[in-house]
Write an enzyme that holds these catalytic residues in place. Structure first.
Site, PDB file in Angstrom:
ATOM      1  N   VAL A 118       0.814  -1.225   0.000  1.00  0.00           N
ATOM      2  CA  VAL A 118       0.000   0.000   0.000  1.00  0.00           C
ATOM      3  C   VAL A 118       0.850   1.279   0.000  1.00  0.00           C
ATOM      4  O   VAL A 118       0.332   2.378  -0.211  1.00  0.00           O
ATOM      5  CB  VAL A 118      -1.006   0.036   1.183  1.00  0.00           C
ATOM      6  CG1 VAL A 118      -2.062  -1.046   1.033  1.00  0.00           C
ATOM      7  CG2 VAL A 118      -0.299  -0.050   2.533  1.00  0.00           C
ATOM      8  N   TYR A 165       4.194   7.232  14.476  1.00  0.00           N
ATOM      9  CA  TYR A 165       2.872   6.591  14.390  1.00  0.00           C
ATOM     10  C   TYR A 165       1.753   7.604  14.698  1.00  0.00           C
ATOM     11  O   TYR A 165       0.765   7.707  13.960  1.00  0.00           O
ATOM     12  CB  TYR A 165       2.852   5.441  15.383  1.00  0.00           C
ATOM     13  CG  TYR A 165       1.605   4.601  15.400  1.00  0.00           C
ATOM     14  CD1 TYR A 165       1.434   3.556  14.495  1.00  0.00           C
ATOM     15  CD2 TYR A 165       0.598   4.813  16.354  1.00  0.00           C
ATOM     16  CE1 TYR A 165       0.290   2.751  14.531  1.00  0.00           C
ATOM     17  CE2 TYR A 165      -0.532   4.025  16.395  1.00  0.00           C
ATOM     18  CZ  TYR A 165      -0.685   2.993  15.484  1.00  0.00           C
ATOM     19  OH  TYR A 165      -1.809   2.198  15.525  1.00  0.00           O
TER      20      TYR A 165
HETATM   21  N1  CAA Z   1       6.933   7.208  29.749  1.00  0.00           N
HETATM   22  C1  CAA Z   1       7.939   7.909  30.307  1.00  0.00           C
HETATM   23  N2  CAA Z   1       9.224   7.559  30.193  1.00  0.00           N
HETATM   24  C2  CAA Z   1       9.494   6.429  29.541  1.00  0.00           C
HETATM   25  C3  CAA Z   1       8.494   5.634  28.938  1.00  0.00           C
HETATM   26  C4  CAA Z   1       7.173   6.063  29.070  1.00  0.00           C
HETATM   27  N3  CAA Z   1       6.151   5.385  28.560  1.00  0.00           N
HETATM   28  N4  CAA Z   1       9.080   4.575  28.319  1.00  0.00           N
HETATM   29  C5  CAA Z   1      10.396   4.714  28.513  1.00  0.00           C
HETATM   30  N5  CAA Z   1      10.646   5.813  29.276  1.00  0.00           N
HETATM   31  C6  CAA Z   1      11.911   6.314  29.728  1.00  0.00           C
HETATM   32  C7  CAA Z   1      12.868   5.175  30.054  1.00  0.00           C
HETATM   33  O1  CAA Z   1      12.663   4.793  31.403  1.00  0.00           O
HETATM   34  C8  CAA Z   1      14.212   5.795  29.795  1.00  0.00           C
HETATM   35  O2  CAA Z   1      14.573   6.609  30.872  1.00  0.00           O
HETATM   36  P1  CAA Z   1      16.113   6.809  31.244  1.00  0.00           P
HETATM   37  O3  CAA Z   1      16.776   7.365  30.016  1.00  0.00           O
HETATM   38  O4  CAA Z   1      16.055   7.739  32.401  1.00  0.00           O
HETATM   39  O5  CAA Z   1      16.578   5.426  31.589  1.00  0.00           O
HETATM   40  C9  CAA Z   1      13.947   6.729  28.625  1.00  0.00           C
HETATM   41  O6  CAA Z   1      12.541   7.016  28.656  1.00  0.00           O
HETATM   42  C10 CAA Z   1      14.303   6.123  27.295  1.00  0.00           C
HETATM   43  O7  CAA Z   1      13.757   4.850  27.280  1.00  0.00           O
HETATM   44  P2  CAA Z   1      14.130   3.837  26.194  1.00  0.00           P
HETATM   45  O8  CAA Z   1      15.570   3.969  25.838  1.00  0.00           O
HETATM   46  O9  CAA Z   1      13.638   2.484  26.599  1.00  0.00           O
HETATM   47  O10 CAA Z   1      13.256   4.374  24.987  1.00  0.00           O
HETATM   48  P3  CAA Z   1      13.085   3.717  23.602  1.00  0.00           P
HETATM   49  O11 CAA Z   1      13.415   4.701  22.565  1.00  0.00           O
HETATM   50  O12 CAA Z   1      13.742   2.408  23.491  1.00  0.00           O
HETATM   51  O13 CAA Z   1      11.509   3.485  23.548  1.00  0.00           O
HETATM   52  C11 CAA Z   1       9.556   2.241  23.926  1.00  0.00           C
HETATM   53  C12 CAA Z   1      10.842   2.763  24.536  1.00  0.00           C
HETATM   54  C13 CAA Z   1       9.877   1.124  22.937  1.00  0.00           C
HETATM   55  C14 CAA Z   1       8.816   3.336  23.171  1.00  0.00           C
HETATM   56  C15 CAA Z   1       8.692   1.737  25.054  1.00  0.00           C
HETATM   57  O14 CAA Z   1       8.470   2.802  25.951  1.00  0.00           O
HETATM   58  C16 CAA Z   1       7.356   1.252  24.577  1.00  0.00           C
HETATM   59  O15 CAA Z   1       7.232   0.203  23.945  1.00  0.00           O
HETATM   60  N6  CAA Z   1       6.309   1.989  24.908  1.00  0.00           N
HETATM   61  C17 CAA Z   1       4.957   1.640  24.501  1.00  0.00           C
HETATM   62  C18 CAA Z   1       4.627   2.267  23.182  1.00  0.00           C
HETATM   63  C19 CAA Z   1       3.226   1.982  22.836  1.00  0.00           C
HETATM   64  O16 CAA Z   1       2.291   2.136  23.621  1.00  0.00           O
HETATM   65  N7  CAA Z   1       2.991   1.573  21.591  1.00  0.00           N
HETATM   66  C20 CAA Z   1       1.678   1.227  21.140  1.00  0.00           C
HETATM   67  C21 CAA Z   1       1.772   0.059  20.205  1.00  0.00           C
HETATM   68  S1  CAA Z   1       0.205  -0.609  19.812  1.00  0.00           S
HETATM   69  C22 CAA Z   1      -0.440   0.518  18.795  1.00  0.00           C
HETATM   70  O17 CAA Z   1       0.176   1.440  18.362  1.00  0.00           O
HETATM   71  C23 CAA Z   1      -1.884   0.326  18.422  1.00  0.00           C
HETATM   72  C24 CAA Z   1      -2.636   1.509  18.805  1.00  0.00           C
HETATM   73  O18 CAA Z   1      -3.053   2.221  17.923  1.00  0.00           O
HETATM   74  C25 CAA Z   1      -2.929   1.783  20.210  1.00  0.00           C
END
Ligand code: CAA
Length: 246
Positions: free
Chosen positions: A62, A153
């Site tokens: 797509v 996203y």
């Molecule tokens: N809120 C606040 N701080 C956060 C956080 C959050 N949600 N997640 C990570 N952090 C912090 C970490 O603790 C870390 O802190 P330090 O640097 O002090 O250690 C810092 O932010 C950086 O963290 P990462 O290096 O782990 O960050 P990253 O770039 O690897 O990303 C992530 C982390 C993969 C985004 C992870 O947070 C994640 O998977 N979050 C969920 C994302 C989500 O909800 N996606 C939805 C998917 S489903 C979908 O999209 C369908 C839909 O429509 C709903």
């Protein structure tokens, strides 16, 4: 839905597969679009075994405009029309912007947002010719609320509703409705990409206290696609267990 032809992008897996099945149950012809032969043949076999004779598939990226034009042209040659278009295909490449690569950004933009143009454009021509159409675009709760790690996203999903509203205005006098459906966290393979402890915290914040189910999304979509739903256009229907209200 008996004589209707329905095109569902990303229609062989997750929410898309539930949408496709729901339309098949209503006796529509359903063309489910996916990028892989494996996914298409697996879904088609399942549907045929379940007794659905009007299930078809198309392999198409797509993100590729020329491929979408060709795909829609081949459907028109066979079925003469597309009555319902569900723009469902989408991906995540979650990471903070600090770590996000240009590739992470581009992939999500191309697949989630460029696809709105690529697929809708050729389908709209045929809907205009027939003076009927239902277009439903899948957005997300995170378009409205934002989410850590989803700048790419959320930008696409917010863009999708802008697309919906503008196209709804352009087609309002043509018996073509355009709506957005915004699911929250739904029980699909996509959830497996979220670290378990983060997902558990997200579910804790959902007032309904659980993930949503694919059928709970699909039934709203078939409702919006019905001929009788012609006065609903430009809307954005939330299905998120109360996670975000606006
Ligand atoms: N809120 C606040 N701080 C956060 C956080 C959050 N949600 N997640 C990570 N952090 C912090 C970490 O603790 C870390 O802190 P330090 O640097 O002090 O250690 C810092 O932010 C950086 O963290 P990462 O290096 O782990 O960050 P990253 O770039 O690897 O990303 C992530 C982390 C993969 C985004 C992870 O947070 C994640 O998977 N979050 C969920 C994302 C989500 O909800 N996606 C939805 C998917 S489903 C979908 O999209 C369908 C839909 O429509 C709903």
């Amino acid at each position: 839905m008996k004589n209707k032809t329905v095109l569902v992008t990303g229609g062989t897996r997750g929410i898309g597969a539930a949408i496709s099945k729901n339309f098949l149950e209503q006796n529509a012809t359903v063309i489910a679009v996916a990028t892989s032969e494996k996914s298409c043949s697996k879904w088609l076999t399942e549907m045929q075994q379940a007794g659905f004779k009007k299930a078809e598939t198309k392999i198409c990226d797509v993100a590729d405009f020329a491929a979408c034009q060709k795909m829609v042209a081949s459907i028109i040659t066979k079925h003469r029309r597309v009555d319902v278009l569900i723009n469902n295909a989408g991906i995540t490449r979650d990471t903070s912007l600090k770590k996000m690569t240009k590739e992470n950004w581009d992939q999500v933009l191309h697949i989630n947002l460029d696809s709105m143009f690529n697929v809708t454009k050729p389908v709209l021509d045929i809907m205009l010719e027939h003076n009927f159409g239902r277009i439903i675009n899948l957005s997300s709760v995170n378009a409205q609320k934002g989410q850590f790690g989803q700048t790419n996203y959320a930008a696409t999903k917010a863009g999708i509703h802008g697309f919906t509203k503008s196209l709804a205005l352009e087609t309002a006098r043509k018996n073509i409705t355009v709506n957005t459906v915004s699911p929250g966290y739904i029980n699909t393979e996509m959830m497996a990409d979220i670290p378990a402890e983060i997902l558990a915290k997200i579910v804790e914040q959902v007032p309904v206290g659980r993930l949503g189910e694919v059928d709970e999304v699909a039934r709203v979509i078939t409702f919006l696609a019905a001929v009788e739903s012609g006065y609903i256009t430009g809307s954005n229907v939330s299905i998120n267990g109360g996670l975000h209200m606006y």
